[in-house]
Design an enzyme around this catalytic site. Structure first.
Site, PDB file in Angstrom:
ATOM      1  N   HIS A 191      72.039  21.921   7.758  1.00  5.05           N
ATOM      2  CA  HIS A 191      70.590  21.867   7.531  1.00  5.05           C
ATOM      3  C   HIS A 191      70.128  23.111   6.791  1.00  5.05           C
ATOM      4  CE1 HIS A 191      71.481  19.592  11.270  1.00  5.05           C
ATOM      5  NE2 HIS A 191      70.736  18.684  10.670  1.00  5.05           N
ATOM      6  N   GLU A 238      70.516  10.831  11.646  1.00  6.87           N
ATOM      7  CA  GLU A 238      70.737  11.160  13.054  1.00  6.87           C
ATOM      8  C   GLU A 238      69.455  11.272  13.865  1.00  6.87           C
ATOM      9  OE1 GLU A 238      73.536  14.364  13.800  1.00  6.87           O
ATOM     10  OE2 GLU A 238      74.512  13.952  11.882  1.00  6.87           O
ATOM     11  N   ASP A 298      74.605  13.994   9.121  1.00  9.33           N
ATOM     12  CA  ASP A 298      74.787  15.339   8.567  1.00  9.33           C
ATOM     13  C   ASP A 298      76.178  15.508   7.950  1.00  9.33           C
ATOM     14  OD1 ASP A 298      72.296  15.731   9.599  1.00  9.33           O
ATOM     15  OD2 ASP A 298      72.983  16.850  11.355  1.00  9.33           O
ATOM     16  N   GLU A 353      80.540  16.973  13.023  1.00 11.44           N
ATOM     17  CA  GLU A 353      79.990  15.978  13.946  1.00 11.44           C
ATOM     18  C   GLU A 353      79.320  14.844  13.178  1.00 11.44           C
ATOM     19  OE1 GLU A 353      80.579  16.090  17.219  1.00 11.44           O
ATOM     20  OE2 GLU A 353      81.631  18.008  16.969  1.00 11.44           O
ATOM     21  N   TYR A 372      64.215  21.310  10.764  1.00 12.24           N
ATOM     22  CA  TYR A 372      65.038  21.089  11.939  1.00 12.24           C
ATOM     23  C   TYR A 372      65.379  22.398  12.667  1.00 12.24           C
ATOM     24  CZ  TYR A 372      68.218  18.597  14.879  1.00 12.24           C
ATOM     25  OH  TYR A 372      68.812  18.039  15.954  1.00 12.24           O
ATOM     26  N   ARG A 412      67.744  22.979  15.106  1.00 12.44           N
ATOM     27  CA  ARG A 412      69.122  23.276  15.533  1.00 12.44           C
ATOM     28  C   ARG A 412      69.976  23.464  14.294  1.00 12.44           C
ATOM     29  NH1 ARG A 412      67.541  19.814  20.160  1.00 12.44           N
ATOM     30  NH2 ARG A 412      67.723  17.950  18.868  1.00 12.44           N
ATOM     31  N   ASP A 423      78.166  18.021   8.401  1.00  6.06           N
ATOM     32  CA  ASP A 423      79.134  18.785   9.187  1.00  6.06           C
ATOM     33  C   ASP A 423      80.109  17.860   9.910  1.00  6.06           C
ATOM     34  OD1 ASP A 423      77.578  17.701  11.135  1.00  6.06           O
ATOM     35  OD2 ASP A 423      76.663  19.574  11.785  1.00  6.06           O
TER      36      ASP A 423
END
Length: 795
Positions: free
Chosen positions: A350, A23, A96, A100, A305, A307, A98
Site C-alpha cells: 500500500h 480485499e 494486494d 498474502e 489504508y 495497515r 504482497d
DNA sequence: CAGTGAGCGAGCTTCCGCTTGACTT
C-alpha cells in the site's frame, strides 16, 4: 443456471461484464467509482480459506497437502462471490501484491473455480484512478512461486504454534499458547525485566550553575562537563568555587564560544508502526485505540489504508501536498521528498498512511478521531516540507584554578521549515537564545547546585516501543502488531504494570551568597505503571521455551526463515521440501520433551520446610495461576494450597511470606450466631459474615483485625445498604428497588438463590412509581434477551 | 465479585495474517 437468465446476462452484458475482487470493502467502494458501469467490485474480506485444523504432518505430505477449508463465517461470502464470478465475462483478481495478497488471489481462483481464459490478476499500490486504469491495462497471471512462499509461511506458523502449544498444556498449564511471533514478543519483555532486576543503580552528582551577565542581569544556565561520583567530591568542588568567589566575584570568564549552523529534516510519513508509536507518545492512545480510530478514518474515506509498512506517497498525492504546502506556507517551505523503507521484511503493498484529501484541515468525527487525523495530516505535510535551519551556540565558562568547565547551550531557529507543522519527537527540546558573549568576558555567579542523581536501568517496554522493537526484528506485520499484544495479555504472559514505584531520598547542595547549604528531597522511582511487565506464567513459559526451543525463540529466527521464503518466492526453492526439512529438525525436539520425565513442575521452587508440620513448601504455577503448596500429593494427608497475593511473584516469594498465606482465611468469632471470617479475595481484603462481604479498609489488615472492628464494619455496611434500599414489593418476595452507582435499579433474589439478578429501569420510567405490571414486563423482557456474549475467556 | 487445587472417565485449549462485523457496555 437457467438458460434464459444466461441469455439475459449476455444481452445486458454491461451489468456483469467485469467482476473485480479486492480485499477490503472500503477499497471496493472507491474503485467502483473509478471504473464505472462495466465493472462490479466486490471484496473478499481478507483470506477466504485457511489450513484445516486437523492435519499438521508435512512428513506425510502428498499432492493433497496441505488441506484447506473455508471457515463457517466465510461460506456465505464465497457463495456470493461464486455467483458473481459465474455471471461475469472476466474476473479481475485485484488483491494486494504482497505475499498474502497473491495467496488470496490463488485461493479465490481455486475456490471460485475460475478459468485461465477469463481470469486476470492485477495489482496497484495506490487507490487512484490512473493507477487502477494502468493496472487494468497490464494484467498478469498468478505468481505461483509467491503463493508458495505464503503457503510455506502459513504452514510453518501452524507447525510451530500447534506443536509447541500442547507441550505447554502438558508441562505447565492448559490453554497456553506459543508461536513464532508471540513467544518472541514475550521474550523481549521477560529479558528486559531480568536486566532491570540485576541492575544496580549508582548515585552520582550533576552540577549546574547559573551565571549572570552584568550589568544587564541576563541569566545563563550551564552544566558542568563532568559528573561528580559522590557527595564528597561534589562538596569539594563547591567549596573551591566558594573560595575563589570570595576573593574575586568575577573569577568566571567565557573561555570559548562556538556557533554552528544545524539543519533538521522531517521524518517520513506514517506507517502502521510509526503511527502507533507517535499516537502513543503524543496523544496517549493505546495501540488498539489508535487502530480502531484509524479504521474509522479509513472507512469514512479520510485517510488511506492504515495497515501498511510503506513510506511511499502516490504521485497524485505528492502533487496535492505540494499545492497545499505552497499555498499555505509559501514556496520556500516546500521540498519534494521520496522515502524508501529499510525495515526488515517490508512488503509495501500500500501507500504510507496519509489523508486522502490533504486540503481538509479537519474531519467530522469524535474528538479522538480529529486528533489522530491532525497528527497524520501534519506528519504527511511535514514530510514534503523544507529542512529547518537552526543555529546552535555552545559557550564554555571556567575560572582559573577550578578544574571544571561549565557549558551553556543555545539554539535559535533561523528558518522553521517543516517544524512549522510537526516537531520530530527525537529533537532535543532546547529553547532559548543565549546572550551575545565574547571570549574573556567576566560573569557573575548566581548559584551553583550539585544534585544527586541515579543511573537508570533500561526502560520497560510500552505497547508502542514493543511494536517498534518487533518491527526492527521483522517479527509480525502491520495487521498483527495490535492483536499480538492483546493475545499475550490474554494468555496472562504479560500485563500492564500497576506499581507506583518507591520513594527515594536525594541530596542537593547549593552554593549561593557565599554559603553552601544542603537539602534532602524525595522523589519516586521504579514505577512500572502502564509499562509491560511479565507475569509469573510469562516468565516460566519463557524460561521453558528458551531452554528447550532456543532456535524458535531466537530473535533472528523469523529473519532466517524469511530468507527461505524469499528464495521460494523467486522459484529457487521448493516450498514443500523446505517445510519437510524444517519439520524434520523441529519435530524430534517435541517428541524428546514429551518423553522427558520431570520430577517437579516447570518453574517450581522449593522454599523449604513448614516448621509446624515438617512438610515441604513449594511455589509453582497451578491450574488457576501461582500457588503455594505444603506437602506432596503422594502424602497420606492431602497437600494444602494457597494462591499468591497480588504483587507477589514466584521468583521472589520467601518461605515466611508463603507460610503467611495460610493464615487466611481467619475465623474471628461469632456475631449474631454466625461466624465472621477475614480473608483476601480478588478485590482485596474482606470480611465475610452470613453470606455478605464487607471490604476491609486500607488502615486495617485481615491478619490483625479484631472481631469488634469487624462487627463495626458490618454494621456500617448495613447502614449504607439500608440507605440505598429504596423500596420492597410485597407482591414479589425477594425483589427490591436499590440505589446503585448508576442510579436506581431492581434487584431480584428469590429465596435460596445464590446471586441476585439485576434489572435496568428504562430512562423513560420513574423508578419510584413503577407498577407491578410494568416491573413484570421489564423483567420478562430482560430475561428473554440473549445473554451477553463473553468477550474473552479471561476474567 | 470474594473459588478453585493430581490423574478411571471426555474433549477442549493453540498458530500468523488477511479483512470486518455484530454484539454489548
Amino acid at each position: 443456471m437457467r438458460p434464459d437468465s444466461f441469455r439475459a446476462s449476455i444481452h445486458t452484458s454491461q451489468f456483469m461484464k467485469n467482476l473485480v475482487i479486492v480485499e477490503s470493502p472500503a477499497k471496493a467502494k472507491t474503485i467502483e467509482k473509478f471504473l464505472g458501469k462495466d465493472y462490479k467490485v466486490l471484496s473478499s474480506y481478507g483470506h477466504i480459506r485457511d489450513l484445516s485444523k486437523r492435519e499438521i504432518r508435512p512428513d506425510q505430505a502428498d499432492d493433497q497437502y496441505p488441506a484447506y477449508e473455508i471457515p463457517a463465517d466465510k461460506k456465505e461470502l464465497v457463495r456470493t462471490l461464486k455467483k458473481a464470478a459465474k455471471e461475469a465475462d472476466t474476473v479481475w483478481l485485484a488483491s494486494d501484491e504482497d505475499r498474502e495478497g497473491e495467496a488470496i488471489a490463488w485461493h479465490l481462483y481455486e475456490v471460485l473455480g475460475l478459468k485461465p481464459e477469463n481470469t486476470r490478476r492485477i495489482v496497484f499500490h495506490e487507490i487512484t484512478k490512473p493507477a487502477i486504469l494502468a493496472a487494468i491495462a497490464n494484467p498478469r497471471g498468478i505468481d505461483i512461486d509467491r503463493v508458495n512462499a505464503q503457503q510455506a509461511r502459513r504452514v510453518l506458523d501452524r507447525i510451530v504454534g500447534f506443536e509447541l502449544s500442547p507441550v505447554l498444556w502438558r508441562k505447565i498449564k492448559p490453554a497456553l499458547s506459543a508461536g513464532r511471533v508471540q513467544s518472541v514478543a514475550v521474550r523481549l519483555i521477560c529479558e528486559r525485566e531480568k536486566e532491570i532486576n540485576v541492575f544496580t543503580s549508582e548515585p552520582y552528582f550533576r552540577v549546574t550553575a547559573r551565571f549572570v551577565l552584568l550589568p544587564s542581569g541576563e541569566e545563563i544556565k550551564t552544566e558542568a562537563s563532568r559528573r561528580m561520583p559522590d557527595e564528597a567530591s561534589a562538596r569539594e568542588l563547591l567549596d573551591s568555587i566558594k573560595t575563589i568567589l570570595s576573593k574575586d566575584a568575577e573569577a568566571f570568564k567565557v573561555t570559548d564560544v562556538k556557533v554552528h549552523p544545524l539543519t533538521r529534516s522531517p521524518q517520513p510519513p506514517f506507517t502502521t508502526s510509526t503511527l502507533q508509536q507517535e499516537a502513543s507518545r503524543r496523544l496517549g492512545f493505546s495501540v488498539n485505540q489508535t487502530m480502531m480510530l484509524a479504521q474509522r478514518l479509513y472507512e469514512d474515506g479520510h485517510i488511506t489504508y492504515m495497515r501498511t509498512d510503506s513510506l511511499n506517497l502516490s504521485d497524485l498525492a505528492l502533487r496535492d501536498i505540494a499545492t497545499e504546502v505552497k499555498s499555505k506556507y509559501g514556496e520556500d517551505y516546500y521540498n519534494l521528498r521520496r522515502f524508501h523503507t529499510h525495515s526488515k521484511g517490508a512488503q509495501e503493498a500500500h501507500e504510507a498512511i496519509r489523508p486522502t484529501y490533504i486540503d481538509k484541515t479537519t474531519v467530522a468525527g469524535t474528538d479522538q478521531e480529529k486528533r489522530l487525523y491532525t497528527l497524520i495530516r501534519n506528519r504527511t505535510l511535514a514530510s514534503q516540507m523544507a529542512d529547518a535551519r537552526l543555529e546552535k551556540t555552545l559557550v564554555d565558562i571556567a575560572a582559573d584554578r577550578i578544574d571544571e568547565t561549565f557549558r551553556a547551550e543555545g539554539e535559535v531557529v533561523k528558518f522553521d521549515g517543516f517544524m512549522r507543522v510537526y516537531q520530530n519527537s527525537d529533537a532535543a527540546n532546547l529553547d532559548g537564545r543565549l546572550p551575545v558573549l565574547a571570549v574573556g568576558q567576566s560573569l557573575g555567579v548566581e548559584d551553583v547546585t550539585a544534585t544527586e542523581r541515579f543511573s537508570a536501568p533500561p526502560a520497560r517496554y510500552s505497547e508502542a516501543t514493543l511494536v517498534k522493537k518487533m518491527e526492527d526484528l521483522g517479527i509480525g506485520r502491520p495487521s498483527t502488531y495490535a492483536p499480538t499484544i492483546s493475545t499475550i495479555q490474554q494468555r496472562d504472559y504479560i500485563k500492564r504494570g500497576e506499581k507506583e514505584g518507591e520513594k527515594r531520598d536525594y541530596s542537593v547542595l547549593t552554593l549561593a551568597d557565599g554559603k553552601i547549604s544542603e537539602q534532602t528531597l524525595t522523589e519516586t522511582s521504579g514505577s512500572d505503571k502502564g509499562r509491560l511487565v511479565p507475569t509469573d506464567v510469562g516468565m516460566i513459559v519463557n524460561d521453558f521455551l528458551t531452554e528447550y526451543f532456543p532456535d524458535i525463540l531466537d530473535y533472528n529466527f523469523t529473519a532466517r526463515v524469511e530468507e527461505k521464503f524469499d528464495e521460494i518466492a523467486e522459484g529457487k526453492l521448493g516450498w514443500k521440501n523446505e517445510i519437510k526439512d524444517f519439520y524434520g529438525g523441529f519435530h524430534p525436539s517435541i517428541e524428546k520433551i514429551n518423553e522427558l520425565r520431570m520430577d517437579h513442575k516447570v518453574g517450581e521452587r522449593r522454599l523449604g520446610v513448614d516448621p509446624k508440620t515438617g512438610r515441604p513448601v513449594s511455589v509453582k504455577i497451578g491450574r488457576f495461576g501461582p500457588v503455594v503448596q505444603i506437602g506432596e500429593a503422594s502424602d497420606e494427608e492431602k497437600p494444602l494450597f494457597a494462591s499468591l497475593a497480588s504483587g507477589q511473584s514466584i521468583s521472589t516469594l520467601t518461605l515466611d511470606e508463603a507460610l503467611k498465606l495460610f493464615d487466611l482465611p481467619r475465623t474471628l468469632g461469632d456475631f449474631e450466631d454466625k461466624t465472621v471470617v477475614a480473608a483476601v479475595g480478588r478485590f482485596g481484603p474482606y470480611i465475610r459474615h452470613n453470606g455478605a462481604f464487607v471490604s476491609i479498609p486500607k488502615d486495617m489488615a485481615p491478619e490483625t483485625i479484631t472481631l469488634e472492628e469487624a462487627v463495626e464494619l458490618i454494621k456500617a455496611k448495613r447502614e449504607k445498604d439500608a440507605a440505598n434500599h429504596l423500596k420492597d414489593y410485597p407482591e414479589i418476595p425477594g425483589l427490591s428497588l436499590l440505589n446503585g452507582r448508576f442510579g436506581p435499579y431492581l434487584a431480584y433474589k428469590p429465596e435460596g438463590a445464590k446471586k441476585a439478578v439485576n434489572y435496568k429501569i428504562p430512562k423513560s420510567k420513574d423508578p419510584q412509581t413503577l407498577t407491578i405490571e410494568e416491573i413484570r414486563e421489564l423483567m420478562a423482557a430482560q430475561d428473554a434477551a440473549p445473554a451477553p456474549r463473553r468477550r474473552s475467556a479471561k476474567k
